[in-house]
Each structure stands twice: as C-alpha cells, then as structure tokens.
Design an enzyme around this catalytic site. Structure first.
Site, PDB file in Angstrom:
ATOM      1  CE  LYS A  91     -16.920 -44.594  99.179  1.00 48.43           C
ATOM      2  NZ  LYS A  91     -15.931 -45.755  98.560  1.00 48.43           N
ATOM      3  CB  SER A 166     -16.312 -48.745 100.985  1.00 53.36           C
ATOM      4  OG  SER A 166     -15.684 -48.176  99.920  1.00 53.36           O
ATOM      5  CB  SER A 190     -14.902 -49.330  97.367  1.00 50.39           C
ATOM      6  OG  SER A 190     -14.222 -49.971  98.045  1.00 50.39           O
TER       7      SER A 190
END
Length: 502
Positions: A91, A166, A190
């Site tokens: 990420k 996310s 997330s």
C-alpha cells in the site's frame, strides 16, 4: 498466458508462496520469470483491458531485484529468507526509499522518504521483491477508493463495484494475481473490508505486534499493518516476517508482552477446529429484508454449515449494545487530526505539514467525508474530555466481548466482515454509503483492539465475494490462523475473477 514456463505443473495465478518457492528450488522457475509474469498481467489488466487501476507505482528495478534473488539462490540455496524471490505489492502509505510514497494524496505524488518503513525492510530482509505500490484514498480515510492521487480503483469481480478501502489497490491487485501477496494497513477495517470485497484473506493484529514506523497514522493507538493474500498459509508466512518489537515504534511494547509461541504458520494443523466452540454474533448480521444484506446472510448461512462440517460447535451469541459500543469508542474525529499532524511534523521535506494546510489547499478528493470530518477535530485531543471517554469506553468494550467469550467457553467469534455486498460506483457516488454510515463489522476488532481475520466465505448468486470475520482474544493471533485454516480445508472459495482470467 497461464504460466511463464511449460515445465511448470502449477498455475502461477493461484500458486501459493510454498509452491512457487518449490518450483524455484527445483529449477523450474526463476524470480525474474515470476516478476515478468506479473508485470505482463499488470500491463494487460491494470493499465489496459479492464483497467483496474490498482497500482500507482511499479518498482523501476523489479527485474534487477529478481535477478539478485536468483543469484543469491544459486550461491546459497540453504540460506535464503522465507519470502525469497516472492513479488509483493504494498500500500502506498508504507514508506519506500526507492519509490515515491504518496499516502493517496496528489500533493505527495513525488514525495520520496529517506528510508524504508520497518515492515518494508523486514520484507526485503526475508528475500521478498517489492514489486510496486498500490492505491488508497487520501490518508486512508475512506471505505472506498476515492483518491486525489489515483482516482478510482475497480473491483475485479465486478468492474462496476468498489473493491473496498482503504487498502483498495492491494485488494484488487492480489485478487487479480498481479503479485503473489500484498500488504495493507488497518485502523477501522482497511485490510479486512477490501479483503472481504475481493475474496481474500486479510489479517488485523493486536495493535503493536507490527511496527508502524514509516506508515501514516489515522488513530495511532489503533493502527496496524497486515498481509492480504489468497490463502491463510500465504498470509501466515508474511505475518511471521513482519511481527516483532521495533525501538522506533513505542506501541510495539505489545510484541514484548505477547505470549511466546511458535511461528504463526505452525498453527495451520489438520482438524484445526474439531470440537472448537465458536460464537456466531447474530446481532452483527444485517436484516434479511435488506436487499444489500440478504445476499450476505445467504452466503454466511452456507459458510456456517461448512464450519460445522469442519468440526466446529457453533453457539449463537449477541454483543450487548453493539452499535452503541462502536459509536462510543470511535476516535477518528477526536484523535486523527492530531496524529496526522504529528506524523507530518516529523517529515521536514514534506510538501505540506498539517491537516489544516491540506484542507485549505482543497487538494484532496471531494468525496472524502471522513477527512473533512476529522479536520474539525481538536488540535490537542488530550485537553478534550471526549478523548478520555472514548479511550475508557474502548477498554470496557473489550472487556464486554472477552467476557462474552469466556462465559460461553468460546475459542473465537465469527460474523460477516461487512453486512452488505460491495457497493456499486453509483451507490458510492450518490452518497448512499459514506465512511461514517457504512455497515462494516470490522469496527468490532478495531475498537476492542482484538485481533481479527477475514476469510472468503463464498460468493453471492451474482458472483460477489463475501467475507467472514474471525475475532480472537487479544494477542491470540494463532487462533485466527487456526480457525481460518480449518474453514479453508472444507470450503475453498477462491477463483480468479473473470475480468482477468484471459
């Protein structure tokens, strides 16, 4: 393109870490070939074809990293790291010295940290190849994919639906087999929301077992980092690598007091949940009258029957005042502004240095309701009584859940990871769902600070993934792997999405 080498007797798209490493040991596959395979899929499916838009940056030296791993394997085949030669996507809020780290913000598109985040360093030391960085909403502030840096990411199981946030790009890319495994971050869910929506296994640890050094915070006492993969075993291998004390993250005191145990991978044993009492949290299900929740409930009914087939003893329970606890223990609008400001203050070369500066610039995605809400939070939460009320409620919430488990002699709790199916783009754009009203059960683990794992529970009649979350006692991550593996042995719900299967 099914494989890179006709001598292989496995399909790389679905191959596990262990299978890929066995092929490399046998001389049937090289790390360079593996990287080339994934780069080809990125070109065909992420930037062309269905245009998933899950990867924001590819490592310019990915093939060179792979060549070095092949050289190391040839020179020292017995002394390799546990992830040697395995391509991983991470990420883009995990700092990497060799690539920009944007935190999902177009303001930070060219920001290059001086050093790797601790988890990135550990992955490299274990022999992993950092293939690239994945998309996320600005500062990880949404369940959806709205990002000023990268726009929108698509769900490979249904291109008109959101893959969840996310850690959106990690979810979509690993589901589409653009790398072997990935890393996300998790404050309120997330890792687990995109894992659920993209048919993956995703783990959230007890806060502090994994260093957050080099990762932007959202609620610093609650944040963690976690692996996302296509099997429990793959996720356990990564989890073993990234856990541990870090003097640069004071929250990792938790890794010092966690009970000593063997590797998490060792929890994956035959008949793992035979006779195990597992609580089904019935008030964490949506209504069968709700068209968004009913398909999830149908899948969960089948998944629970499969848990019983694995030998589990299911016990119906309810967490008293569940939604009230979730509301009382939420700290985003109390603490997040302060925590992001503190993080930015430690970055002298950052293009902006506070949430207020970002908001005044208007350089963030306009659909980020949580970012706007947290920007109104106190500059000093420690002078705000609401912070202490939420903090004390968090401990009371955890006691309530652990006492429920103890009173019913339960090994773990299970429930749908998210009460509804992955939302369509139209549903997200119309604000039918927003970050503060989305019915995700991931808040239970996050706001009790208890470890949790989502695993693929099955697909709806229209082919949408549904995740089942497993919740264990604090520091009992081994139970997550044990139960997840036990379920996986009787219910394999993984398959390559049709949009990336050609």
């Amino acid at each position: 393109m099914e494989t890179t080498d006709s001598r292989l007797d496995l399909e790389i798209e679905s191959a596990s870490i262990a299978e890929l490493q066995a092929a490399m040991r046998a001389g049937k596959l090289t790390a360079v070939q593996l990287v080339d395979f994934y780069l080809d899929r990125v070109a065909r499916f992420d930037t062309a074809g269905p245009m998933l838009n899950s990867i924001v940056t590819l490592a310019p030296d990915a093939r060179e990293q792979a060549a070095e791993r092949d050289k190391e394997r040839a020179g020292n085949p017995e002394g390799l790291g546990v992830l040697h030669g395995i391509p991983i996507l991470v990420k883009d809020c995990l700092e990497t010295a060799d690539m920009p780290t944007s935190f999902g913000s177009e303001v930070f598109a060219d920001y290059r940290p001086a050093e790797d985040a601790t988890v990135i360093r550990k992955l490299r030391e274990a022999g992993a190849i950092i293939l690239g960085k994945t998309t996320l909403p600005d500062w990880a502030t949404s369940w959806f994919t709205y990002s000023s840096r990268s726009g929108l990411t698509k769900n490979p199981y249904d291109l008109d639906r959101d893959p969840g946030g996310s850690s959106a790009g990690t979810g979509a890319s690993i589901a589409a087999a653009l790398a072997t495994v990935g890393l996300g971050t998790d404050c309120g869910g997330s890792v687990r929301v995109p894992s659920s929506f993209c048919n993956l296994v995703g783990v959230r640890s007890t806060p502090g077992l994994i260093s957050r050094k080099g990762c932007n915070p959202l609620v610093s006492v609650q944040d963690t980092i976690g692996p996302m993969g296509r099997s429990v075993a793959d996720v356990a291998r990564v989890f073993d690598v990234i856990t541990g004390f870090d003097p640069e993250d004071e929250l990792t005191y938790a890794a010092e007091i966690a009970p000593a145990a063997e590797s998490y991978l060792s929890a994956l044993v035959p008949d793992a949940i035979l006779g195990a009492r597992i609580g089904v949290v019935r008030n964490a299900f949506g209504s069968d009258e709700d068209k968004y929740a009913a398909p999830v409930n149908d899948v969960m009914r089948t998944a629970l029957a499969q848990l019983e087939a694995a030998g589990a003893i299911l016990v119906d329970v309810e967490i008293p005042d569940l939604q009230d606890w979730n509301a009382r223990t939420s700290m985003y609008t109390i603490k997040s502004k302060y925590d992001i400001d503190q993080f930015l203050a430690g970055m002298p070369d950052a293009p902006m240095h506070s949430v207020d500066e970002i908001m005044e610039s208007k350089r963030y995605h306009p659909k980020l309701d949580l970012l706007e809400a947290l920007s109104e939070g106190p500059d000093d939460p420690f002078s705000d009584l609401s912070f202490y009320a939420a903090y004390l409620a968090r401990e009371a919430y955890m006691k309530t859940v652990v006492n429920l488990m103890g009173a019913n002699n339960l090994l773990a709790l299970v429930y749908p990871t998210v009460q509804v199916v992955p939302p369509t783009r139209e549903e997200c754009d119309s604000s039918q769902w927003n970050t503060l009203n989305f019915p995700t059960n991931t808040l239970i683990g996050s706001q009790t600070w208890m470890p949790s794992m989502t695993i693929p529970a099955g697909l709806t009649e229209t082919g949408l993934p549904v995740g089942m979350e497993i919740l264990a006692r604090p520091y009992d991550e081994r139970t997550l792997f044990r139960v997840g593996h036990g379920f996986e042995q009787v219910a394999s719900h993984r398959h390559l999405p049709d949009s990336v299967a050609h």
